[in-house]
Design a protein around this motif. Structure first.
Motif: not given
Length: 271
Positions: A87-90, A54-58, A76-82
């Protein structure tokens, strides 16, 4: 002026993710100062991830993450998509690749890299310590050491110091010579961390003769004479008694055996 904000999310300290981001950003050097990196370390609960997204979106930020637990990565992947947050998974792809290759599940324990690094640097520090305070070069090391070894010449003090250093113990060793007064620091240490190394006169005589031959000297030198050796051993025991430390007979012991005996003694003292 366009700027980019990158959130680095990690279940450990976040250094891996930060280093990766900086490595990439360095390829765009003119814009290096335009990239803001913000770390979110030690994230180990799924419910915290949504708040970060949410902070990232803001803030219009992109999330780069290094999470080793699969459920955390997927969440995290699911939430970021929503929330439509880039998002990048290293680590995920590499973890999946190695898991498939070895047909083995990863440990999924955060911070293992840093544990290995800490262990490595402790070992290097201990080895450097053993070299610096070898053979009584600097008596100040006696008070700083985890283990102090004393003994007459050719009782394996140096190889034993190095072996223990590889076990991450800081070891100082001091040669005992009747004509040389021992450093005062020996009388100031806890006797429990000091160990005297002794050997039978016959064995020491053979070792010293071989040493003299190696050096191109005659084997009947004073250094290898029985009377001299016996005098040194008597002096050794007098110092051991003054310190109140234990003596270990290393006559037929390998360095590894002596080391394990010392470590066993230390362990018993800690109980």
């Amino acid at each position: 002026m366009k700027k980019l904000t990158i959130f680095v999310v990690s279940d450990s300290v976040g250094e891996t993710g930060e280093a990766a981001v900086k490595a990439v950003v360095s390829q765009f050097r003119p814009n290096f100062e335009k990239v803001r990196i913000r770390k979110f370390p030690h994230i180990t609960h799924i419910d915290v991830l949504e708040k970060i997204v949410q902070i990232a979106q803001t803030n219009g930020a992109t999330i780069v993450f290094t999470l080793v637990e699969k459920n955390m990565r997927l969440a995290l992947l699911k939430t970021a998509m929503e929330y439509n947050v880039p998002v990048i998974d290293l680590l995920g792809s590499m973890l999946d690749l190695i898991e498939t290759s070895f047909d083995e599940k990863p440990l999924q324990k955060p911070g293992l890299v840093h544990q290995l690094d800490d262990d490595y640097f402790k070992k290097i520090e201990a080895i450097e310590f053993a070299v610096k305070y070898d053979d009584g070069q600097d008596p100040r090391g006696i008070l700083l050491a985890d283990i102090v070894l004393i003994g007459v010449s050719r009782t394996s003090k140096t190889p034993l110091s190095q072996y223990l250093a590889h076990k991450r113990y800081k070891v100082a060793n001091v040669p005992l010579v009747p004509e040389v007064k021992p450093p005062i620091e020996l009388m100031q240490i806890d006797p429990k961390k000091c160990f005297g190394l002794v050997i039978t006169p016959e064995k020491l005589n053979n070792i010293r003769k071989e040493r003299l031959i190696t050096l191109g000297l005659t084997e009947d030198a004073f250094y290898a004479q029985h009377n001299r050796i016996e005098e040194e051993i008597r002096y050794f025991y007098s110092i051991v008694d003054k310190i109140g430390c234990r003596a270990i007979d290393v006559t037929n012991r390998a360095v590894e055996e002596t080391a394990h005996k010392i470590l066993d003694m230390l362990e018993l003292e800690c109980k």
